[in-house]
Design a protein around this motif. Structure first.
Motif, short mmCIF file in Angstrom:
data_model
loop_
_atom_site.label_atom_id
_atom_site.label_comp_id
_atom_site.label_asym_id
_atom_site.label_seq_id
_atom_site.Cartn_x
_atom_site.Cartn_y
_atom_site.Cartn_z
N PRO A 175 0.83 -1.21 0.00
CA PRO A 175 0.00 0.00 0.00
C PRO A 175 0.86 1.26 0.00
CG PRO A 175 0.01 -1.01 2.17
CD PRO A 175 0.68 -1.98 1.25
N ILE A 176 0.38 2.29 -0.67
CA ILE A 176 1.10 3.56 -0.75
C ILE A 176 0.27 4.62 -0.02
CG2 ILE A 176 2.00 5.34 -2.30
CD1 ILE A 176 2.24 3.15 -4.43
N ARG A 177 0.87 5.31 0.91
CA ARG A 177 0.17 6.31 1.70
C ARG A 177 0.26 7.66 1.00
NH1 ARG A 177 -0.84 4.32 6.83
NH2 ARG A 177 0.30 2.42 7.37
N LEU A 178 -0.88 8.17 0.57
CA LEU A 178 -0.92 9.46 -0.10
C LEU A 178 -1.63 10.48 0.79
CD1 LEU A 178 -2.01 8.45 -3.73
CD2 LEU A 178 0.31 8.71 -2.84
N THR A 179 -1.21 11.74 0.69
CA THR A 179 -1.94 12.81 1.36
C THR A 179 -3.24 13.05 0.60
OG1 THR A 179 -0.99 14.60 0.04
CG2 THR A 179 0.26 13.88 1.98
N GLU A 180 -4.13 13.82 1.19
CA GLU A 180 -5.41 14.10 0.53
C GLU A 180 -5.18 14.84 -0.79
OE1 GLU A 180 -9.79 16.01 1.59
OE2 GLU A 180 -8.24 15.80 3.11
N ARG A 181 -4.22 15.79 -0.80
CA ARG A 181 -3.92 16.53 -2.03
C ARG A 181 -3.36 15.59 -3.10
NH1 ARG A 181 -6.42 21.24 -3.05
NH2 ARG A 181 -5.78 22.96 -1.73
N GLU A 182 -2.52 14.65 -2.71
CA GLU A 182 -1.95 13.70 -3.67
C GLU A 182 -3.02 12.77 -4.22
OE1 GLU A 182 2.48 13.66 -1.57
OE2 GLU A 182 1.05 12.05 -1.18
N GLU A 183 -3.99 12.40 -3.36
CA GLU A 183 -5.11 11.59 -3.84
C GLU A 183 -5.92 12.36 -4.88
OE1 GLU A 183 -7.54 10.29 -0.66
OE2 GLU A 183 -6.08 8.85 0.11
N GLU A 184 -6.11 13.66 -4.63
CA GLU A 184 -6.86 14.48 -5.58
C GLU A 184 -6.12 14.58 -6.90
OE1 GLU A 184 -8.98 18.92 -5.82
OE2 GLU A 184 -7.80 18.34 -4.06
N VAL A 185 -4.80 14.78 -6.83
CA VAL A 185 -3.98 14.83 -8.05
C VAL A 185 -4.08 13.52 -8.81
CG1 VAL A 185 -1.60 14.88 -8.90
CG2 VAL A 185 -2.35 16.58 -7.25
N ALA A 186 -4.03 12.41 -8.08
CA ALA A 186 -4.12 11.10 -8.72
C ALA A 186 -5.43 10.94 -9.48
CB ALA A 186 -3.97 9.99 -7.67
N ARG A 187 -6.53 11.38 -8.86
CA ARG A 187 -7.84 11.26 -9.53
C ARG A 187 -7.88 12.13 -10.79
NH1 ARG A 187 -9.67 11.29 -4.09
NH2 ARG A 187 -10.07 13.53 -4.17
N LEU A 188 -7.29 13.32 -10.72
CA LEU A 188 -7.31 14.23 -11.87
C LEU A 188 -6.42 13.72 -12.99
CD1 LEU A 188 -7.25 17.64 -9.95
CD2 LEU A 188 -9.21 16.51 -11.03
N ILE A 189 -5.30 13.11 -12.63
CA ILE A 189 -4.43 12.51 -13.64
C ILE A 189 -5.17 11.38 -14.36
CG2 ILE A 189 -2.40 11.01 -13.93
CD1 ILE A 189 -0.94 12.74 -11.92
N MET A 190 -5.90 10.58 -13.58
CA MET A 190 -6.66 9.47 -14.16
C MET A 190 -7.74 9.98 -15.11
SD MET A 190 -5.54 6.49 -13.10
CE MET A 190 -6.87 5.30 -13.04
N LYS A 191 -8.20 11.23 -14.87
CA LYS A 191 -9.21 11.82 -15.74
C LYS A 191 -8.59 12.43 -17.00
CE LYS A 191 -12.63 13.01 -12.17
NZ LYS A 191 -13.36 14.13 -11.51
N GLY A 192 -7.25 12.46 -17.06
CA GLY A 192 -6.58 12.97 -18.24
C GLY A 192 -6.27 14.45 -18.23
N LEU A 193 -6.39 15.11 -17.09
CA LEU A 193 -6.13 16.55 -17.02
C LEU A 193 -4.63 16.83 -17.07
CD1 LEU A 193 -9.09 16.39 -16.01
CD2 LEU A 193 -8.55 18.28 -14.46
#
Length: 217
Positions: free
Chosen positions: A156-174
């Motif tokens: 498991p990789i521990r991400l901060t809330e901001r990093e989780e948000e970045v991850a979701r946006l990257i997955m959306k192609g932004l």
């Protein structure tokens, strides 16, 4: 007769004075000082020895979390309510771990705010519904992540809330600019979040990051 001495720490003048005005109207509450940054908050807390500190999270010179640690270290019996306009679970968890007596949202109704302060002084832990819901969602996400990692044989990789948000946006192609705009931060700040995310994922570019992130879902 005034019995509960309060120190207010917030970098916004209107917030500080607004809170002072509201609280000074109460017969059993006295605002003994106000601070505009974390350093002042610590100095005044040591000097005035208030029973309770209303401590903003985002302040210059020293943020609320650092100030909380210093205040609780010097005066363990002082109650500290974290004051905020937003809810980020990373801050919630860190504040709780360092002795905060709870959270209070700045847009809270005046009567509820005063009730929360009195409840804190009586030894109760204060967690508004919006904050509790965000924390519960975070715990659920972490639990799900650990389950998926275990199922796939991954660490498991521990991400901060901001990093989780970045991850979701990257997955959306932004792209970087779109991520910055969505998160309401400077593009340079967004790049820093992305760089930190890449480091934790152990990847060097967006394509690798997307592949790695897809392993989680």
């Amino acid at each position: 007769m005034k019995s509960l001495k309060i120190l207010i720490a917030d970098d916004q003048l209107l917030t500080r004075e607004g809170l002072r005005t509201i609280l000074d109207l109460e017969n059993d509450i006295e605002v003994v000082g106000v601070a505009k940054n974390g350093v002042e908050a610590c100095e005044l807390a040591e000097k005035l020895q208030p029973g309770l500190v209303l401590l903003d999270i985002q302040m210059p010179l020293m943020d609320g979390i650092a100030a909380l640690k210093r205040i609780k270290s010097a005066s363990p019996n002082t109650y500290v309510l974290m004051l905020t306009t937003f809810v980020e679970t990373d801050y919630i968890v860190e504040a709780m771990a360092n002795g905060a007596s709870g959270y209070m949202l700045k847009d809270m109704d005046g009567d509820k705010m005063i009730a929360s302060i009195r409840d804190t002084a009586a030894g109760q832990f204060i967690l508004p519904a919006a904050v509790a819901a965000k924390l519960a969602a975070k715990i659920s996400r972490v639990s799900d992540q650990f389950e998926r990692m275990h199922r796939n044989g991954l660490e498991p990789i521990r991400l901060t809330e901001r990093e989780e948000e970045v991850a979701r946006l990257i997955m959306k192609g932004l792209n970087n600019r779109e991520i910055a705009e969505t998160m309401h931060v400077a593009e340079g700040t967004a790049r820093n979040y992305i760089s930190n995310l890449y480091g934790k994922l152990e990847v060097v570019d967006r394509a690798q990051a997307i592949i790695r992130l897809q392993e989680w879902v």
